[in-house]
Scaffold this active site. Structure first.
Site, mmCIF file in Angstrom:
data_model
loop_
_atom_site.group_PDB
_atom_site.id
_atom_site.type_symbol
_atom_site.label_atom_id
_atom_site.label_comp_id
_atom_site.label_asym_id
_atom_site.label_seq_id
_atom_site.Cartn_x
_atom_site.Cartn_y
_atom_site.Cartn_z
ATOM 1 N N HIS A 1 -0.672 5.009 7.031
ATOM 2 C CA HIS A 1 -0.119 5.602 5.816
ATOM 3 C C HIS A 1 0.095 7.105 5.925
ATOM 4 O O HIS A 1 -0.763 7.811 6.465
ATOM 5 C CB HIS A 1 -1.059 5.317 4.639
ATOM 6 N N SER B 1 0.800 -1.229 0.000
ATOM 7 C CA SER B 1 0.000 0.000 0.000
ATOM 8 C C SER B 1 0.828 1.273 0.000
ATOM 9 O O SER B 1 0.320 2.333 -0.354
ATOM 10 C CB SER B 1 -0.940 0.009 1.213
ATOM 11 N N ASP C 1 -3.920 8.085 7.855
ATOM 12 C CA ASP C 1 -4.726 7.178 8.663
ATOM 13 C C ASP C 1 -3.814 6.458 9.647
ATOM 14 O O ASP C 1 -2.734 6.950 9.955
ATOM 15 C CB ASP C 1 -5.531 6.215 7.778
#
Length: 359
Positions: free
Chosen positions: A335, A50, A332
């Protein structure tokens, strides 16, 4: 990931006596007299998770396709795990090319758009299997290999001016913890992760990629999911001891690889030090932004059962967003924001210029 606190604390005494390695202080982990002079990347191929995914993961599998992800760029959710751009975008900008198209969207991209390379990274993946049916890094490289073999989009000759980003951001370790395996197995598993990463790096080099950048593991003990326990005031140093073990094993492995190739083919992007540098920044260089509360995320769930992007059965938002995402390092629980990534790559700029691009 929440159970990391308990696990890492139990291992801290072991690591304090068995970590005999030095800190990561090099970029390529080898003698820096060896460089690819005249190298100027024109294609970027991306593998990982991610921190690098720009839209491969399916909408049904990830929060990255839900509002408020993407509100800074491109203005709506587009598969990036941030409010905007991520590591891939900033590395592409640094080398002077457009961010490579995600593999999932290749059939919708024109030939001109494909000339900058391709992104095979999927959020939530690792070097080993983490979340089925997501492709781990071996499978991602298989997909890339198949594209080269087919020759419809890329051929081996296209790799002469290529660079690869190989992102390993910790999903293997989260998966390890979720399996309730013994804490005593953790150091050996770290070695397995690094060893498999080395297999992947060797394979990409054998396929013809000239420069391969692999980030060190970021300080996992500083992620908001962990610093929540201290009201986002301090990192969990027990966890970061394990991160240092991963990073030092990685540096040793990269130094060995570069000695084998006789060139600085493999480059470590020192995310660990870059993150900490940004956290400590008081407004002066390096780091273009001062974050007042760098460990506090911009987007959080209204309670522990919710996360950024969550809604209830009636569609009512169950999260809160800070007033200005540019004021936050983290978007968040895991990240960085676009501004966070911008600050990190500001710190990395000098070392990147010295190791990745040669005039």
């Amino acid at each position: 990931m929440d159970s990391l606190i308990k696990l890492f604390f139990s291992l801290s005494l072991f690591l304090s006596t068995s970590l005999l390695f030095g800190e990561i202080n090099g970029v390529d982990g080898s003698n820096q007299n060896h460089h690819l002079y005249g190298f100027r990347p024109t294609k970027l191929f991306v593998f990982g998770d991610s921190y690098a995914d720009t839209g491969n993961i399916k909408k049904s599998l990830a929060s990255s396709w839900k509002f408020p992800y993407g509100i800074t760029f491109p203005g709506k959710p587009a598969g990036r795990f941030s409010d905007g751009r991520v590591a891939t975008d900033f590395l592409a900008k640094f080398v002077g090319i457009k961010s490579p198209i995600p593999y999932f969207w290749k059939d919708y991209a024109g030939k001109k758009r494909l000339q900058y390379g391709m992104n095979f990274a999927y959020g939530g993946t690792g070097v080993f299997n983490t979340h089925n049916p997501l492709p781990n890094m071996t499978t991602q490289i298989d997909i890339f290999h198949n594209l080269l073999t087919a020759g419809d989009i890329y051929s081996p000759s296209d790799l002469i001016s290529s660079v690869a980003l190989v992102s390993v951001a910790g999903n293997d370790y989260s998966n390890f913890i979720s399996q309730n395996r013994s804490a005593s197995e953790f150091p050996a598993f770290i070695k397995q992760v690094v060893d498999q990463t080395v297999v992947n790096l060797r394979r990409l080099h054998a396929l013809g990629i000239k420069k391969i950048a692999v980030p060190s593991l970021q300080p996992l003990g500083c992620l908001p999911r962990i610093t929540f326990a201290s009201s986002f005031q301090s990192c969990n140093e027990s966890q970061n001891l394990l991160v240092n073990l991963h990073n030092n094993l990685l540096q040793q492995a990269v130094a060995k690889l570069n000695n084998e190739t006789k060139q600085s083919t493999f480059i470590i992007l020192d995310l660990y030090s870059a993150f900490l540098t940004v956290f400590k920044n008081k407004g002066a260089s390096p780091g273009s932004t001062r974050f007042e509360s760098p460990l506090k995320p911009c987007c959080v769930g209204v309670s522990s059962e919710y996360s950024c992007g969550s809604v209830d059965e009636k569609g009512v938002k169950k999260y809160m967003i800070c007033d200005d995402p540019k004021s936050a390092f983290f978007w968040d629980g895991l990240h960085p924001t676009e501004e966070g990534w911008r600050a990190v790559y500001s710190v990395l700029r000098q070392s990147l210029a010295a190791s990745l691009i040669k005039a």
